[in-house]
Design a protein around this motif. Sequence first.
Motif, PDB file in Angstrom:
ATOM      1  N   ALA A 127       0.837  -1.205   0.000  1.00 43.50           N
ATOM      2  CA  ALA A 127       0.000   0.000   0.000  1.00 43.50           C
ATOM      3  C   ALA A 127       0.870   1.253   0.000  1.00 43.50           C
ATOM      4  O   ALA A 127       0.609   2.204  -0.749  1.00 43.50           O
ATOM      5  CB  ALA A 127      -0.922  -0.015   1.212  1.00 43.50           C
ATOM      6  N   ILE A 128       1.924   1.233   0.805  1.00 44.76           N
ATOM      7  CA  ILE A 128       2.824   2.399   0.864  1.00 44.76           C
ATOM      8  C   ILE A 128       3.484   2.591  -0.505  1.00 44.76           C
ATOM      9  O   ILE A 128       3.559   3.702  -1.023  1.00 44.76           O
ATOM     10  CB  ILE A 128       3.874   2.222   1.976  1.00 44.76           C
ATOM     11  CG1 ILE A 128       3.194   2.315   3.342  1.00 44.76           C
ATOM     12  CG2 ILE A 128       4.985   3.277   1.860  1.00 44.76           C
ATOM     13  CD1 ILE A 128       4.083   1.939   4.509  1.00 44.76           C
ATOM     14  N   LEU A 129       3.902   1.461  -1.085  1.00 46.47           N
ATOM     15  CA  LEU A 129       4.542   1.535  -2.403  1.00 46.47           C
ATOM     16  C   LEU A 129       3.569   2.104  -3.438  1.00 46.47           C
ATOM     17  O   LEU A 129       3.941   2.953  -4.261  1.00 46.47           O
ATOM     18  CB  LEU A 129       4.980   0.125  -2.817  1.00 46.47           C
ATOM     19  CG  LEU A 129       6.050   0.027  -3.880  1.00 46.47           C
ATOM     20  CD1 LEU A 129       7.337   0.676  -3.405  1.00 46.47           C
ATOM     21  CD2 LEU A 129       6.294  -1.436  -4.248  1.00 46.47           C
ATOM     22  N   ALA A 130       2.321   1.659  -3.370  1.00 48.30           N
ATOM     23  CA  ALA A 130       1.310   2.145  -4.325  1.00 48.30           C
ATOM     24  C   ALA A 130       1.118   3.657  -4.170  1.00 48.30           C
ATOM     25  O   ALA A 130       1.013   4.379  -5.164  1.00 48.30           O
ATOM     26  CB  ALA A 130      -0.012   1.420  -4.105  1.00 48.30           C
ATOM     27  N   VAL A 131       1.089   4.120  -2.920  1.00 47.22           N
ATOM     28  CA  VAL A 131       0.895   5.557  -2.685  1.00 47.22           C
ATOM     29  C   VAL A 131       2.099   6.337  -3.215  1.00 47.22           C
ATOM     30  O   VAL A 131       1.942   7.384  -3.865  1.00 47.22           O
ATOM     31  CB  VAL A 131       0.675   5.841  -1.177  1.00 47.22           C
ATOM     32  CG1 VAL A 131       0.724   7.332  -0.894  1.00 47.22           C
ATOM     33  CG2 VAL A 131      -0.661   5.274  -0.726  1.00 47.22           C
ATOM     34  N   VAL A 132       3.292   5.814  -2.943  1.00 49.87           N
ATOM     35  CA  VAL A 132       4.502   6.526  -3.392  1.00 49.87           C
ATOM     36  C   VAL A 132       4.548   6.580  -4.921  1.00 49.87           C
ATOM     37  O   VAL A 132       4.772   7.649  -5.514  1.00 49.87           O
ATOM     38  CB  VAL A 132       5.776   5.841  -2.829  1.00 49.87           C
ATOM     39  CG1 VAL A 132       7.025   6.409  -3.476  1.00 49.87           C
ATOM     40  CG2 VAL A 132       5.838   6.031  -1.319  1.00 49.87           C
ATOM     41  N   ILE A 133       4.285   5.433  -5.564  1.00 53.08           N
ATOM     42  CA  ILE A 133       4.303   5.413  -7.034  1.00 53.08           C
ATOM     43  C   ILE A 133       3.221   6.347  -7.575  1.00 53.08           C
ATOM     44  O   ILE A 133       3.455   7.133  -8.502  1.00 53.08           O
ATOM     45  CB  ILE A 133       4.104   3.974  -7.564  1.00 53.08           C
ATOM     46  CG1 ILE A 133       5.330   3.129  -7.211  1.00 53.08           C
ATOM     47  CG2 ILE A 133       3.881   3.974  -9.076  1.00 53.08           C
ATOM     48  CD1 ILE A 133       5.180   1.651  -7.476  1.00 53.08           C
ATOM     49  N   GLY A 134       2.039   6.277  -6.969  1.00 51.68           N
ATOM     50  CA  GLY A 134       0.941   7.157  -7.390  1.00 51.68           C
ATOM     51  C   GLY A 134       1.324   8.620  -7.243  1.00 51.68           C
ATOM     52  O   GLY A 134       1.086   9.432  -8.143  1.00 51.68           O
ATOM     53  N   ALA A 135       1.953   8.963  -6.112  1.00 53.52           N
ATOM     54  CA  ALA A 135       2.339  10.361  -5.865  1.00 53.52           C
ATOM     55  C   ALA A 135       3.371  10.815  -6.891  1.00 53.52           C
ATOM     56  O   ALA A 135       3.330  11.954  -7.370  1.00 53.52           O
ATOM     57  CB  ALA A 135       2.893  10.516  -4.449  1.00 53.52           C
ATOM     58  N   ILE A 136       4.284   9.911  -7.248  1.00 55.14           N
ATOM     59  CA  ILE A 136       5.301  10.275  -8.252  1.00 55.14           C
ATOM     60  C   ILE A 136       4.631  10.522  -9.609  1.00 55.14           C
ATOM     61  O   ILE A 136       4.940  11.501 -10.295  1.00 55.14           O
ATOM     62  CB  ILE A 136       6.379   9.167  -8.350  1.00 55.14           C
ATOM     63  CG1 ILE A 136       7.230   9.174  -7.075  1.00 55.14           C
ATOM     64  CG2 ILE A 136       7.264   9.378  -9.576  1.00 55.14           C
ATOM     65  CD1 ILE A 136       8.169   8.002  -6.942  1.00 55.14           C
ATOM     66  N   MET A 160      -1.889  11.314  -1.417  1.00 56.86           N
ATOM     67  CA  MET A 160      -1.107  11.126  -2.628  1.00 56.86           C
ATOM     68  C   MET A 160      -1.127  12.397  -3.477  1.00 56.86           C
ATOM     69  O   MET A 160      -0.092  12.835  -3.982  1.00 56.86           O
ATOM     70  CB  MET A 160      -1.722   9.974  -3.409  1.00 56.86           C
ATOM     71  CG  MET A 160      -0.831   9.378  -4.419  1.00 56.86           C
ATOM     72  SD  MET A 160      -1.569   7.870  -5.005  1.00 56.86           S
ATOM     73  CE  MET A 160      -3.025   8.482  -5.758  1.00 56.86           C
ATOM     74  N   THR A 161      -2.293  12.997  -3.614  1.00 51.12           N
ATOM     75  CA  THR A 161      -2.412  14.203  -4.432  1.00 51.12           C
ATOM     76  C   THR A 161      -1.672  15.363  -3.782  1.00 51.12           C
ATOM     77  O   THR A 161      -1.008  16.144  -4.455  1.00 51.12           O
ATOM     78  CB  THR A 161      -3.896  14.565  -4.633  1.00 51.12           C
ATOM     79  OG1 THR A 161      -4.571  13.400  -5.076  1.00 51.12           O
ATOM     80  CG2 THR A 161      -4.054  15.651  -5.663  1.00 51.12           C
ATOM     81  N   LEU A 162      -1.794  15.441  -2.463  1.00 52.57           N
ATOM     82  CA  LEU A 162      -1.084  16.518  -1.761  1.00 52.57           C
ATOM     83  C   LEU A 162       0.421  16.378  -1.980  1.00 52.57           C
ATOM     84  O   LEU A 162       1.114  17.347  -2.310  1.00 52.57           O
ATOM     85  CB  LEU A 162      -1.414  16.470  -0.260  1.00 52.57           C
ATOM     86  CG  LEU A 162      -0.816  17.588   0.578  1.00 52.57           C
ATOM     87  CD1 LEU A 162      -1.486  18.924   0.247  1.00 52.57           C
ATOM     88  CD2 LEU A 162      -0.971  17.312   2.063  1.00 52.57           C
ATOM     89  N   LEU A 163       0.919  15.139  -1.822  1.00 55.52           N
ATOM     90  CA  LEU A 163       2.359  14.904  -2.015  1.00 55.52           C
ATOM     91  C   LEU A 163       2.779  15.237  -3.445  1.00 55.52           C
ATOM     92  O   LEU A 163       3.841  15.817  -3.672  1.00 55.52           O
ATOM     93  CB  LEU A 163       2.697  13.432  -1.722  1.00 55.52           C
ATOM     94  CG  LEU A 163       2.658  12.991  -0.267  1.00 55.52           C
ATOM     95  CD1 LEU A 163       2.905  11.483  -0.169  1.00 55.52           C
ATOM     96  CD2 LEU A 163       3.700  13.731   0.550  1.00 55.52           C
ATOM     97  N   GLY A 164       1.916  14.861  -4.395  1.00 52.15           N
ATOM     98  CA  GLY A 164       2.267  15.055  -5.796  1.00 52.15           C
ATOM     99  C   GLY A 164       2.071  16.475  -6.290  1.00 52.15           C
ATOM    100  O   GLY A 164       2.699  16.889  -7.260  1.00 52.15           O
ATOM    101  N   THR A 165       1.189  17.239  -5.630  1.00 56.09           N
ATOM    102  CA  THR A 165       0.809  18.557  -6.151  1.00 56.09           C
ATOM    103  C   THR A 165       1.507  19.713  -5.463  1.00 56.09           C
ATOM    104  O   THR A 165       1.653  20.781  -6.053  1.00 56.09           O
ATOM    105  CB  THR A 165      -0.728  18.739  -6.008  1.00 56.09           C
ATOM    106  OG1 THR A 165      -1.363  17.585  -6.490  1.00 56.09           O
ATOM    107  CG2 THR A 165      -1.219  19.932  -6.804  1.00 56.09           C
ATOM    108  N   ILE A 166       1.936  19.505  -4.235  1.00 55.50           N
ATOM    109  CA  ILE A 166       2.395  20.653  -3.448  1.00 55.50           C
ATOM    110  C   ILE A 166       3.607  21.341  -4.099  1.00 55.50           C
ATOM    111  O   ILE A 166       3.649  22.572  -4.182  1.00 55.50           O
ATOM    112  CB  ILE A 166       2.677  20.245  -1.968  1.00 55.50           C
ATOM    113  CG1 ILE A 166       2.929  21.474  -1.099  1.00 55.50           C
ATOM    114  CG2 ILE A 166       3.831  19.276  -1.842  1.00 55.50           C
ATOM    115  CD1 ILE A 166       1.695  22.253  -0.786  1.00 55.50           C
ATOM    116  N   TYR A 167       4.550  20.541  -4.582  1.00 56.82           N
ATOM    117  CA  TYR A 167       5.737  21.167  -5.163  1.00 56.82           C
ATOM    118  C   TYR A 167       5.407  21.915  -6.457  1.00 56.82           C
ATOM    119  O   TYR A 167       5.760  23.099  -6.591  1.00 56.82           O
ATOM    120  CB  TYR A 167       6.840  20.119  -5.392  1.00 56.82           C
ATOM    121  CG  TYR A 167       8.034  20.667  -6.126  1.00 56.82           C
ATOM    122  CD1 TYR A 167       8.855  21.628  -5.538  1.00 56.82           C
ATOM    123  CD2 TYR A 167       8.321  20.263  -7.423  1.00 56.82           C
ATOM    124  CE1 TYR A 167       9.940  22.156  -6.237  1.00 56.82           C
ATOM    125  CE2 TYR A 167       9.396  20.786  -8.120  1.00 56.82           C
ATOM    126  CZ  TYR A 167      10.201  21.730  -7.523  1.00 56.82           C
ATOM    127  OH  TYR A 167      11.256  22.264  -8.210  1.00 56.82           O
TER     128      TYR A 167
END
Lengths: 265, 372
Positions: B250-259, B348-355
């Motif tokens: 699950a963590i891996l899925a979130v990280v890949i999704g965020a990337i 995931m979206t927050l991690l991917g969008t904030i930068y």
Amino acid sequence: MSDAPHIHRTGGPAAASALADGPPNDGPSLAGAPDNDQAAAGLAVEVRDVVKVYADGGIRALDGVDLEVRRSEFVAITGPSGCGKSTLLHLMAALDRPTSGTVKVNGRDLREIRNLSQFRREEVGLVFQLHNLLPQLSAVENVEIAMPWSPRHSRSRAERARQLLAEMQLAGAERRQPSQLSGGERQRVAIARALANEPGVLLADEPTGSLDSASVDRFLQMLGRLREDHSTTIVLVTHDMAVAAAADRTVHMRDGRVVDAPPGA
Amino acid sequence: MPLISIVLRNVWKKKARSLGLALAIAFAVMTVVTLSVVGNGLETSATAILKVGKADFTIVQKGVPDILNSTIDESTLVRIEKTPGVKSAVGVLVETQKINASNPVFIEVGIPPEDLTPFGVTILSGHPYSPDATNQVMLGWRAAQNFGLHVGSSFVANGTTNTVVGIFSTGNSFGDDAAMFPLPALQGYNRVPGVVTMVFVKVDHGASIPSVEHSISYAMPELSTIRTAAQFGREDLTLVFVKAAATGSAILAVVIGAIIVGNTMLLSLFERTKEFGLLRAIGWTRTEVLALVMGEGLLLAVVGAGVGVGLSFGAASLLERLPELVGVLHVRFSQDAFWRGLLTALVMTLLGTIYPALRAAFRSPLDALGHE
């Protein structure tokens, strides 16, 4: 125009109040108090000994520029490419800061303004050579996006945007996308957007550069009507001498300097 | 025009990009929700046996990878019964048997007939088997229904033909799906004489359950006592590994999704640099630009979460039908699954969008306007 919902007229007490009471934006606000001398002199823009040096490459884009623009005056700035005229306009619009010297708009020294977003939204209107409309929004929405956010004022914003478009002879084109408008029509939408918050000063950077001659004529008529109806101060950068001829005064620039503008003219 | 209208237009304008992003979010949400639901389903199935006995706590062998591999000698059962505070201790043997393709993991419980009532078994029809019978069986009512059997029918299991002498209910789906045999018979079928899998303990009225647990653990350190599903989860190493693998995946899925989200958003915002420059030039604040970009991400997150939870229903149903998991995995979706999905999508979206959002908001408007 008199029926338009009143936002505020810049430079007066209402403007100062609106700035002071405005929503929190990029900073706690606000412009310094208007300069009484400049206000008394009826100056909309005052540029004193402005130097702009770009750090990368050390290019001296402006080299001690002085310029005064009275309220309601229409000034054209001309000169060869790279002479610094757009840089000067960007400084007036608070899109950039001078290396040294002062730029005052409506009596406010731009160095002392902490909330530049509010200044750009309320004190000046900007028109670019390439209209820069958002393609996903309709004409009326492109005008609305320049107005302050507030759900409570959503209807009055839309009404005002439609009214501005009507003034620009674009009634009936409100729902059209930029791709469905001609170059001249897009530029008029851009002017309507620039006027959305009733700015005291309209700054235009090569606004006719991409227009045909008929559209240029119409554009100049619009500017003339603007001055008659709203006493708007206009500073326009252009290569086109025909456009410059329509101005009250033409300022020539070369190599970052004003070369033949009579002081205080 | 409210900000949400611009957000909607921007998302709608780039349909393919938005769809791709929403799907990336949806697949990550599906992975997280499915793994979580499956992990919980396996734990629920595994711990269901604890509830059959209606005991105060259960005792198993310490350190076994799978609790069904626990072996406790019947002599130990006697010591447990003699522990102060213990009212009753029922030792049961639990084995699994493949009956057919639809029932690859059928549960068989070996228990003496005299312990059926303390164990919480109610005879619905027929009667209990005899203590030493070798060809008698009782079926849970769900199992009987499943196999279409009734009292007097024959039931083939463990290589022998048994007569169904009774139909019982335990009030628990796990127990009602099982079969019960006399303890010696099941021990014989599985060649584990004198051994039980677990012991269900009830304490005397007024006795402290933790104290009794402590006494047993102290006196018999080779045993573990289990009172809650969480304790079961810690004792059953297979379940521990399954849950750890699920969490890691699950963590891996979130990280890949965020990337994926971050990369796509960054490319998209790079294309729109001039637009942000324009908005800043006409007076938008950094906060407003941030709100616009984050709003677009939020909208995609909500859509992705909805689609992802929907997909996880399908994925979990497919897993439930896998021959290896039939009868073992009982998936139950709760409101938690939706919230977990939404939270996953938002994080995931927050991690991917904030930068990308900060880049868009803090770039100089003049610089951005000159961007081609």
